[in-house]
Design an enzyme around this catalytic site. Structure first.
Site, PDB file in Angstrom:
ATOM      1  N   TYR A 123       7.797   1.410  -7.651  1.00  0.00           N
ATOM      2  CA  TYR A 123       7.048   0.159  -7.654  1.00  0.00           C
ATOM      3  C   TYR A 123       6.656  -0.244  -9.082  1.00  0.00           C
ATOM      4  CZ  TYR A 123       6.857   1.337  -2.702  1.00  0.00           C
ATOM      5  OH  TYR A 123       7.194   1.688  -1.417  1.00  0.00           O
ATOM      6  N   GLU A 145       0.866  -1.176   0.000  1.00  0.00           N
ATOM      7  CA  GLU A 145       0.000   0.000   0.000  1.00  0.00           C
ATOM      8  C   GLU A 145       0.898   1.220   0.000  1.00  0.00           C
ATOM      9  OE1 GLU A 145      -1.638  -1.351   3.539  1.00  0.00           O
ATOM     10  OE2 GLU A 145      -3.415  -2.226   2.631  1.00  0.00           O
TER      11      GLU A 145
END
Length: 146
Positions: free
Chosen positions: A117, A105
Site C-alpha cells: 500500500y 484498513e
C-alpha cells in the site's frame, strides 16, 4: 508467468472464495462475492494465470472516494508480484471511474500488505483499536488522496 487481470465474473466466485478463506481469519462467503458482482458501486478484479484465478481485489465506490477490500493472492502464488500488478490495475480502473481518494484498513501486523500500500502512495492516517478478531488486533487506516 502470464497474468490476465480482468473483472470478476460469476464463474470465478468459488475460486475467489477459496482464496479469501486461505487468506483471512474471517473470510467472505461465495454469496457475499456474488452480491458484490451485481452491484453498480463496486469494482472487483481477478488475476488469472494458466486459466486459474490466483488473486482478487475490490473497491466499494462512493462519489469521490473508494474503499479497498479483499486484496488477496492464492498462497502458492505469493511472492511473484501478482498483488502489486493487480492492485495497481484496481487503482487505475478506480480513477477511470472518477475516484479521487482511496482508503483501506489493514491489520497492523501485515507488513507485506502495508509495504504494498505504501508503495502505491497510501499513508497511515489513523487506527481502529481491536478492529480485527481471531486474533484480536488493531487496524491501520490508510489513505491515498488525489
Amino acid at each position: 508467468m502470464e497474468l490476465d487481470i480482468r473483472p470478476m465474473a460469476m464463474e470465478d466466485v468459488p475460486a475467489v472464495a477459496a482464496i479469501e478463506a486461505a487468506s483471512f481469519s474471517e473470510p467472505w462467503s461465495e454469496k457475499a462475492f456474488s452480491e458484490m458482482i451485481e452491484r453498480e458501486d463496486t469494482l472487483y478484479l481477478t488475476a488469472v494465470s494458466d486459466e486459474k484465478v490466483v488473486g482478487i481485489c475490490g473497491l466499494l465506490i462512493g462519489p469521490y472516494e473508494a474503499e479497498v477490500f479483499n486484496v488477496a493472492v492464492a498462497p502458492q502464488m505469493r511472492g511473484q508480484g501478482i498483488a502489486g500488478e493487480m492492485f495497481a490495475e484496481l487503482l487505475r480502473r478506480g480513477r477511470e471511474r472518477g475516484v479521487e481518494n482511496f482508503t483501506l484498513e489493514v491489520r497492523a501486523s501485515n507488513q507485506a500488505a502495508i509495504h504494498l500500500y505504501k508503495k502505491n502512495g497510501f499513508v497511515t492516517e489513523g487506527a481502529r483499536p481491536c478492529f480485527y478478531s481471531n486474533p484480536e488486533e488493531d487496524a491501520l487506516i490508510m489513505w491515498r488522496r488525489g
